[in-house]
Write a protein that holds these residues in place. Structure first.
Motif, short mmCIF file in Angstrom:
data_model
loop_
_atom_site.label_atom_id
_atom_site.label_comp_id
_atom_site.label_asym_id
_atom_site.label_seq_id
_atom_site.Cartn_x
_atom_site.Cartn_y
_atom_site.Cartn_z
N GLY A 1 -23.04 31.40 56.98
CA GLY A 1 -24.39 31.53 55.91
C GLY A 1 -24.79 31.97 54.92
O GLY A 1 -23.55 31.32 54.30
N LYS A 2 -24.83 33.32 54.50
CA LYS A 2 -25.80 33.33 52.82
C LYS A 2 -23.81 33.75 52.24
O LYS A 2 -23.96 33.28 51.21
CB LYS A 2 -26.91 34.04 52.43
CG LYS A 2 -27.76 33.88 52.68
CD LYS A 2 -28.98 35.35 52.84
CE LYS A 2 -30.36 34.65 53.18
NZ LYS A 2 -31.45 35.89 52.93
N VAL A 3 -23.23 34.47 52.67
CA VAL A 3 -22.23 34.60 52.04
C VAL A 3 -21.68 33.62 51.38
O VAL A 3 -20.81 33.62 50.53
CB VAL A 3 -21.17 35.64 52.77
CG1 VAL A 3 -19.62 35.77 52.45
CG2 VAL A 3 -22.07 37.00 53.57
N ALA A 4 -21.03 32.48 52.74
CA ALA A 4 -20.65 30.91 52.32
C ALA A 4 -20.82 30.65 51.18
O ALA A 4 -20.48 30.18 50.44
CB ALA A 4 -20.24 30.34 53.66
N ILE A 5 -22.67 30.43 51.62
CA ILE A 5 -22.91 30.07 49.65
C ILE A 5 -23.08 30.37 48.62
O ILE A 5 -22.88 29.58 47.74
CB ILE A 5 -25.08 29.90 50.07
CG1 ILE A 5 -24.42 28.32 51.72
CG2 ILE A 5 -25.39 29.31 48.98
CD1 ILE A 5 -26.19 28.31 51.94
N ALA A 6 -22.79 32.32 48.25
CA ALA A 6 -22.49 32.70 47.84
C ALA A 6 -21.08 32.10 47.23
O ALA A 6 -20.84 32.06 46.02
CB ALA A 6 -22.88 33.85 47.81
N VAL A 7 -19.82 32.17 48.45
CA VAL A 7 -18.94 32.40 47.74
C VAL A 7 -18.39 30.50 47.08
O VAL A 7 -17.63 30.33 45.70
CB VAL A 7 -17.90 32.39 48.85
CG1 VAL A 7 -16.48 31.69 48.89
CG2 VAL A 7 -18.23 33.32 49.28
N HIS A 8 -19.06 29.53 47.72
CA HIS A 8 -19.34 28.55 47.50
C HIS A 8 -19.66 28.59 45.41
O HIS A 8 -19.17 28.13 44.80
CB HIS A 8 -20.10 27.97 48.19
CG HIS A 8 -19.64 25.85 47.60
ND1 HIS A 8 -18.22 25.16 47.11
CD2 HIS A 8 -20.85 25.11 47.50
CE1 HIS A 8 -18.71 23.92 47.04
NE2 HIS A 8 -19.88 24.07 46.20
N LEU A 9 -20.34 28.54 45.74
CA LEU A 9 -21.44 28.95 44.00
C LEU A 9 -20.64 29.45 43.43
O LEU A 9 -20.11 29.27 41.81
CB LEU A 9 -23.21 29.61 44.32
CG LEU A 9 -23.59 28.93 45.13
CD1 LEU A 9 -25.07 29.20 45.36
CD2 LEU A 9 -24.37 27.51 44.11
N GLY A 10 -20.18 30.90 43.79
CA GLY A 10 -19.44 31.60 42.52
C GLY A 10 -17.61 30.74 42.43
O GLY A 10 -17.46 30.66 41.19
N VAL A 11 -17.68 30.39 43.24
CA VAL A 11 -16.26 29.29 42.96
C VAL A 11 -16.07 27.62 42.00
O VAL A 11 -16.13 27.84 40.72
CB VAL A 11 -15.75 28.53 44.97
CG1 VAL A 11 -14.70 27.84 43.96
CG2 VAL A 11 -15.06 29.47 45.04
N TYR A 12 -17.77 27.72 42.56
CA TYR A 12 -18.25 26.64 41.04
C TYR A 12 -18.82 26.83 40.00
O TYR A 12 -17.98 26.44 39.02
CB TYR A 12 -19.49 26.33 41.86
CG TYR A 12 -20.03 24.67 41.51
CD1 TYR A 12 -19.42 23.43 41.51
CD2 TYR A 12 -21.01 25.16 40.40
CE1 TYR A 12 -20.64 22.51 40.54
CE2 TYR A 12 -21.69 23.94 38.98
CZ TYR A 12 -21.09 22.53 39.90
OH TYR A 12 -21.85 21.87 38.89
N ALA A 13 -19.22 27.96 40.12
CA ALA A 13 -19.49 28.89 38.36
C ALA A 13 -18.56 28.82 37.78
O ALA A 13 -17.88 28.66 36.30
CB ALA A 13 -20.33 30.01 38.73
N ALA A 14 -17.31 30.08 38.63
CA ALA A 14 -15.84 29.61 37.65
C ALA A 14 -15.30 28.68 37.16
O ALA A 14 -14.49 28.41 36.32
CB ALA A 14 -15.04 30.87 38.68
N THR A 15 -14.82 27.46 38.34
CA THR A 15 -14.70 26.62 37.69
C THR A 15 -14.83 25.62 37.04
O THR A 15 -14.45 25.39 35.51
CB THR A 15 -14.36 25.29 38.94
OG1 THR A 15 -13.87 26.39 40.27
CG2 THR A 15 -14.05 24.06 38.60
N LEU A 16 -16.74 25.94 36.35
CA LEU A 16 -17.15 25.71 35.62
C LEU A 16 -16.78 25.90 33.89
O LEU A 16 -16.55 25.19 32.80
CB LEU A 16 -19.07 25.16 35.40
CG LEU A 16 -20.25 24.88 34.85
CD1 LEU A 16 -19.17 23.13 34.66
CD2 LEU A 16 -20.96 24.82 35.44
N ALA A 17 -16.76 27.59 34.24
CA ALA A 17 -16.72 27.93 32.97
C ALA A 17 -15.32 27.74 32.89
O ALA A 17 -15.34 28.19 31.39
CB ALA A 17 -17.14 29.99 33.59
#
Length: 105
Positions: free
Chosen positions: A12-28
């Motif tokens: 659930g929300k944990v998977a979405i949060a991890v995905h967004l975190g990985v996305y944000a780290a990649t973008l940064a």
């Protein structure tokens, strides 16, 4: 993509949060690389995330493919970072799938 959907159903929300975190780290990371004029396009081609033809400049500068114009431009570093982040999707998804169970514990 089905693994990601299964992951979202299970965590659930944990998977979405991890995905967004990985996305944000990649973008940064891509943004910092673009700001420092790192030759991003070379590595995207080297690891098979882009094709050499996508970057090749045949003829006049106006005839260059849009991706070559973006990656080699002196324009917005954020635009370059965004394109590179999208190109790294095949790397980000397996990372999300691998990391989410550990984060959920």
């Amino acid at each position: 993509m089905s693994k990601l959907q299964e992951l979202v159903k299970k965590y659930g929300k944990v998977a979405i949060a991890v995905h967004l975190g990985v996305y944000a780290a990649t973008l940064a990371g891509c943004y910092v690389a673009a700001e420092r004029k790192f030759k991003i396009e070379h590595y995207l081609v080297k690891y098979g995330l882009l094709k050499e033809e996508d970057l090749r400049a045949d003829g006049s500068p106006e005839d260059r493919p849009w991706l070559a114009k973006v990656l080699t431009s002196s324009g917005s570093s954020f635009a370059i970072a965004f394109v590179c982040t999208k190109a790294l999707l095949p790397v980000r998804l397996p990372l999300t799938v691998a990391v989410t169970p550990a984060v959920a514990r």
